[in-house]
Design a protein around this motif. Structure first.
Motif, PDB file in Angstrom:
ATOM      1  N   ALA A 122      -3.002  11.377   1.560  1.00  0.00           N
ATOM      2  CA  ALA A 122      -3.236   9.958   1.848  1.00  0.00           C
ATOM      3  C   ALA A 122      -1.913   9.244   2.094  1.00  0.00           C
ATOM      4  CB  ALA A 122      -3.987   9.311   0.694  1.00  0.00           C
ATOM      5  N   ALA A 123      -0.921   9.585   1.299  1.00  0.00           N
ATOM      6  CA  ALA A 123       0.395   8.965   1.457  1.00  0.00           C
ATOM      7  C   ALA A 123       0.987   9.323   2.817  1.00  0.00           C
ATOM      8  CB  ALA A 123       1.324   9.415   0.336  1.00  0.00           C
TER       9      ALA A 123
ATOM     10  N   LEU B  12       0.624   4.133  -2.806  1.00  0.00           N
ATOM     11  CA  LEU B  12       0.242   5.508  -2.471  1.00  0.00           C
ATOM     12  C   LEU B  12       1.287   6.515  -2.931  1.00  0.00           C
ATOM     13  CD1 LEU B  12      -1.408   5.088   1.031  1.00  0.00           C
ATOM     14  CD2 LEU B  12      -2.448   6.078  -1.021  1.00  0.00           C
TER      15      LEU B  12
ATOM     16  N   THR C   2       0.828  -1.209   0.000  1.00  0.00           N
ATOM     17  CA  THR C   2       0.000   0.000   0.000  1.00  0.00           C
ATOM     18  C   THR C   2       0.862   1.258   0.000  1.00  0.00           C
ATOM     19  OG1 THR C   2      -1.461  -1.283   1.439  1.00  0.00           O
ATOM     20  CG2 THR C   2      -2.025   1.032   1.066  1.00  0.00           C
TER      21      THR C   2
ATOM     22  N   HIS D 172      -0.821   7.458   5.522  1.00  0.00           N
ATOM     23  CA  HIS D 172      -0.457   6.043   5.557  1.00  0.00           C
ATOM     24  C   HIS D 172       0.932   5.828   6.144  1.00  0.00           C
ATOM     25  CE1 HIS D 172      -0.350   1.833   4.457  1.00  0.00           C
ATOM     26  NE2 HIS D 172       0.870   2.030   4.009  1.00  0.00           N
TER      27      HIS D 172
END
Lengths: 229, 229
Positions: free
Chosen positions: A199-200, A191, A187, A203
């Motif tokens: 979002a990256a 990302l 993931t 995460h």
DNA sequence: TCTTGTTAGATTGTCGACAATCTGCTTGTC
DNA sequence: GACAAGCAGATTGTCGACAATCTAACAAGA
């Protein structure tokens, strides 16, 4: 003339080799936290005199993985739960910053390198080489720092990495069960290739959280053991 | 038994003293960027042998203010505009983090120490002691790092500080006009005492901006001069 | 028994000398 | 004159030995 960028030739001083040897021994946990480094003994084992060994040790002291007390000795740093928490929380902040800076600089070469390092992690995972697994995972993670085009940030990360690598290695050595062979970086890589920077960044935090929780549990164990003495 | 916390006794090794001497010489600009440090000459001047001098130099290399090339020599780091930008932008991020962590830990002792350091800056300003002015200003600024209760963050800040101090000192030496005697830290101190954390974080950025703009102009000058050679 | 002083052994800190390497000049050749 | 080889001086890297300091064991005295 052909455009060829040669890599700098290797440091050919004993000092540099000693630094590499010692660092590896510490980061893989062969030298345990708190352990004293006897100069005479080590210099004899390495077949060098104490001068370059001492210089190497000074470097590692400044690098933060050794600590030195005058006339008493040089020791591998102790690891406390607080140290791990501190390193981790700083790492979160730096990650966000690194992603922000790297984001507009991503190009094909970046994506290729990302895949290459991801592949290296997977390979180490398949080979069940835990030391190499930690190394490659940190290298994968370090790409955003190398790409962020900020030398001071990169330096800071490298110092932090030393500690993280040591922490993870200790953790691995402590528990004897094999590491789960699932790919936790899928993931993260996806990302970093995507379009949503926030979002990256989000995460990056949560992703490390996974490993971190275990690490913390390990450190808390250390604390308890230490308080009994 | 009386509760007395003794401060650790001073390092009494020649090495430690040499480190302090060299660091000061570099951070005040007495040793200029790019300048080579001749081991024999310096060791004779300091009346020590080369062994502790070399160990001291290794420490400063790792500290990031010297750079070493095997068999060629050890040099004071060069200063480029990019270095300053990099250091500054990282500093912004770290400041925000430090304020966030320090915020809930502020107490009377914190406020007292804040005032004490602020007073030290004002005194150095009145005495027109530019070197001391830089030192005290950075110490004032460093309080949030000491208070943030994060050893890794503090270490990082101290490394960064070395560079910043060097940059500011160079800048001061370059321009011969005296420093304006206004107190630019008044608002910063007031905000750290206040209730609005976001405002303090915002100001930390803008506050440094003032000095930073000048610093950058100076560095750009360096760049130009370098490119002519 | 507890504390204090002493001493031997081990270890770190420092020194002076030698080896390895680099730099710049000189020399010789084309 | 241009260029490569080789040499001399200076500088860094490394070594082995000595000095300073610490630690732990032991003895002496309250």
């Amino acid at each position: 003339m052909a455009k060829l960028d040669f890599s700098p030739i290797a440091d050919t001083t004993r000092r540099a080799e000693i630094v590499a040897l010692l660092r590896r021994a510490i980061l893989t946990g062969q030298l345990e936290p708190g352990q004293k480094l006897n100069e005479l003994r080590i210099s004899e084992q390495m077949r060098v005199s104490r001068a370059p060994l001492r210089e190497a040790m000074r470097e590692l002291v400044q690098e933060g993985i050794l600590t030195s007390i005058p006339y008493a000795g040089t020791f591998v740093i102790e690891v406390t739960a607080k140290d791990i928490i501190d390193a981790y929380s700083l790492n979160q902040v730096l990650d966000e910053f690194a992603i922000e800076r790297t984001w507009p600089l991503r190009d094909q070469r970046f994506f290729d390198e990302l895949d290459r390092r991801h592949e290296a992690v997977k390979q180490a995972t398949r080979a069940v080489d835990t030391t190499r697994q930690i190394e490659t995972a940190l290298q994968l993670h370090g790409l955003i720092y190398e790409w962020a085009d900020n030398s001071v940030l990169l330096e800071t990360w490298q110092r932090l990495t030393s500690r993280l690598q040591m922490y993870f290695a200790l953790h691995q050595r402590a528990r004897n069960e094999p590491v789960p062979a699932v790919d936790v970086h899928e993931t993260y890589v996806a990302l970093l290739k995507g379009a949503d920077m926030r979002a990256a960044q989000r995460h990056a935090r949560e992703h490390i959280d996974l490993d971190f929780e275990e690490l913390l549990a390990y450190a808390r164990g250390l604390e308890k053991r230490a308080s009994k003495n």
